[in-house]
Scaffold this active site. Structure first.
Site, PDB file in Angstrom:
ATOM      1  N   CYS A  60       1.260  -1.848   0.080  1.00 52.49           N
ATOM      2  CA  CYS A  60      -0.330  -0.089   0.376  1.00 52.49           C
ATOM      3  C   CYS A  60       0.770   1.067  -0.179  1.00 52.49           C
ATOM      4  CB  CYS A  60      -1.627   0.146   1.307  1.00 52.49           C
ATOM      5  SG  CYS A  60      -0.748   0.210   2.949  1.00 52.49           S
ATOM      6  N   ASN A 110       2.522   1.490   4.772  1.00 51.39           N
ATOM      7  CA  ASN A 110       2.522   0.439   4.760  1.00 51.39           C
ATOM      8  C   ASN A 110       2.528  -0.010   6.673  1.00 51.39           C
ATOM      9  OD1 ASN A 110       6.088  -1.961   5.677  1.00 51.39           O
ATOM     10  ND2 ASN A 110       3.874  -2.549   4.705  1.00 51.39           N
ATOM     11  N   CYS A 112      -1.034   0.408   7.547  1.00 52.72           N
ATOM     12  CA  CYS A 112      -2.559   0.484   7.256  1.00 52.72           C
ATOM     13  C   CYS A 112      -3.278  -1.166   6.815  1.00 52.72           C
ATOM     14  CB  CYS A 112      -3.651   1.540   7.611  1.00 52.72           C
ATOM     15  SG  CYS A 112      -3.161   2.924   8.168  1.00 52.72           S
ATOM     16  N   ARG A 113      -3.108  -0.701   5.442  1.00 51.81           N
ATOM     17  CA  ARG A 113      -3.454  -1.792   4.712  1.00 51.81           C
ATOM     18  C   ARG A 113      -2.807  -2.932   4.640  1.00 51.81           C
ATOM     19  NH1 ARG A 113      -5.241   2.256  -0.196  1.00 51.81           N
ATOM     20  NH2 ARG A 113      -3.023   3.060   0.351  1.00 51.81           N
ATOM     21  N   SER A 114      -1.664  -2.514   3.667  1.00 57.15           N
ATOM     22  CA  SER A 114      -1.140  -3.883   3.151  1.00 57.15           C
ATOM     23  C   SER A 114      -0.329  -4.764   4.727  1.00 57.15           C
ATOM     24  CB  SER A 114       0.710  -3.728   2.581  1.00 57.15           C
ATOM     25  OG  SER A 114       1.371  -3.009   3.490  1.00 57.15           O
ATOM     26  N   ASP A 149      -8.838   3.622   1.484  1.00 57.51           N
ATOM     27  CA  ASP A 149      -7.516   3.395   2.246  1.00 57.51           C
ATOM     28  C   ASP A 149      -7.853   4.524   3.653  1.00 57.51           C
ATOM     29  OD1 ASP A 149      -4.953   4.645   3.992  1.00 57.51           O
ATOM     30  OD2 ASP A 149      -4.563   6.118   2.463  1.00 57.51           O
TER      31      ASP A 149
HETATM   32  P1  4NP Z   1      -1.855   2.752   4.049  1.00 56.88           P
HETATM   33  O1  4NP Z   1      -2.241   4.215   4.591  1.00 56.88           O
HETATM   34  O2  4NP Z   1      -1.340   3.328   2.703  1.00 56.88           O
HETATM   35  O3  4NP Z   1      -2.980   1.738   3.807  1.00 56.88           O
HETATM   36  O4  4NP Z   1      -0.434   2.004   4.716  1.00 56.88           O
HETATM   37  C1  4NP Z   1      -2.076   5.015   4.551  1.00 56.88           C
HETATM   38  C2  4NP Z   1      -1.044   5.207   5.905  1.00 56.88           C
HETATM   39  C3  4NP Z   1       0.265   6.678   5.898  1.00 56.88           C
HETATM   40  C4  4NP Z   1      -0.701   7.638   4.908  1.00 56.88           C
HETATM   41  C5  4NP Z   1      -1.279   7.558   4.078  1.00 56.88           C
HETATM   42  C6  4NP Z   1      -2.498   6.187   3.849  1.00 56.88           C
HETATM   43  N1  4NP Z   1       0.219   9.317   4.956  1.00 56.88           N
HETATM   44  O5  4NP Z   1      -0.336   9.851   4.947  1.00 56.88           O
HETATM   45  O6  4NP Z   1       1.028   9.449   6.192  1.00 56.88           O
END
Ligand code: 4NP
Length: 158
Positions: free
Chosen positions: A10, A13, A15-17, A125
Site C-alpha cells: 500500500c 505500509n 494500515c492496509r498492507s 485507504d
Molecule cells: P496505508 O495508509 O497506505 O494503508 O498504510 C496510509 C498510511 C499513511 C499515510 C497515508 C495512507 N500517510 O499519509 O502518512
C-alpha cells in the site's frame, strides 16, 4: 505442495498492507496453503514503524496479531524475490509499475481484483477516517484473501 512468496503493498505500509499480510497468513493456514508473506509501502514516511494502532485493533478483534510487523519501502529487488506483488489501489499499482524491472519474476496485480465484488479492485485507504473504516477494510481484505487463496489452489475445500 509448492509455496508462493507474496508481498502486499500500500502507500504507507501501516494500515492496509500489514492487515492484508496478517489476514492472508490466517487464510493460508486455514486452507493448508503455504505462503511466505511480507508487506511494504510505496512511500518512505513510516519506515520502521509498527502498523497503525487502528489496524492492530481491528485485526485483534478476529484473533490476528500484526503488532510485530515493521514498515518498509518496496524495492526493485522485491520484483525478483516474490511470486506475487499485490497492490491495494491504482495509485500503488501505478507507482509499482514505475520501478518494476523488465522481465522480473513477480506477477504485479491489484489485490482486490480477486474478489469480483470489489469496486474497481481497490481497497479504500482508511487512514484519514475513524475506526469503523478499519473494520470495513478488514472485512473487505478477508473476502479478497479467501478469493486469492482459492485462486492459487482452486481444488481446496472451504
Ligand atoms: P496505508 O495508509 O497506505 O494503508 O498504510 C496510509 C498510511 C499513511 C499515510 C497515508 C495512507 N500517510 O499519509 O502518512
Amino acid at each position: 505442495m509448492r509455496s508462493y512468496k507474496v508481498l502486499t503493498v500500500c502507500l504507507g505500509n501501516i494500515c492496509r498492507s500489514p492487515a492484508a499480510q496478517g489476514i492472508l497468513e490466517a487464510a493460508a493456514k486455514q486452507n493448508d496453503v503455504f505462503l511466505e508473506l511480507d508487506s511494504a509501502g510505496t512511500a518512505a514516511y513510516h519506515i520502521g514503524n509498527p502498523p497503525d494502532s487502528r489496524s492492530i485493533a481491528a485485526l485483534r478483534q478476529i484473533g490476528i496479531d500484526i503488532s510485530h510487523q515493521k514498515a518498509r519501502q518496496v524495492t526493485k529487488e522485491d520484483f525478483n524475490e516474490f511470486d506475487w506483488i499485490l497492490a491495494m489501489d491504482r495509485e500503488n499499482l501505478s507507482n509499482l509499475k514505475k520501478i518494476q524491472p523488465q522481465n522480473s519474476k513477480a506477477s504485479l496485480v491489484m489485490f482486490g481484483e480477486f474478489n469480483d465484488q470489489a469496486a474497481f479492485g481497490e481497497v479504500a485507504d482508511p487512514y484519514y477516517g475513524g475506526n469503523e473504516g478499519f473494520v470495513e477494510m478488514r472485512k473487505h481484505l478477508t473476502k479478497i484473501a479467501d478469493a486469492f487463496v482459492h485462486h492459487l489452489h482452486p481444488n481446496k475445500e472451504d
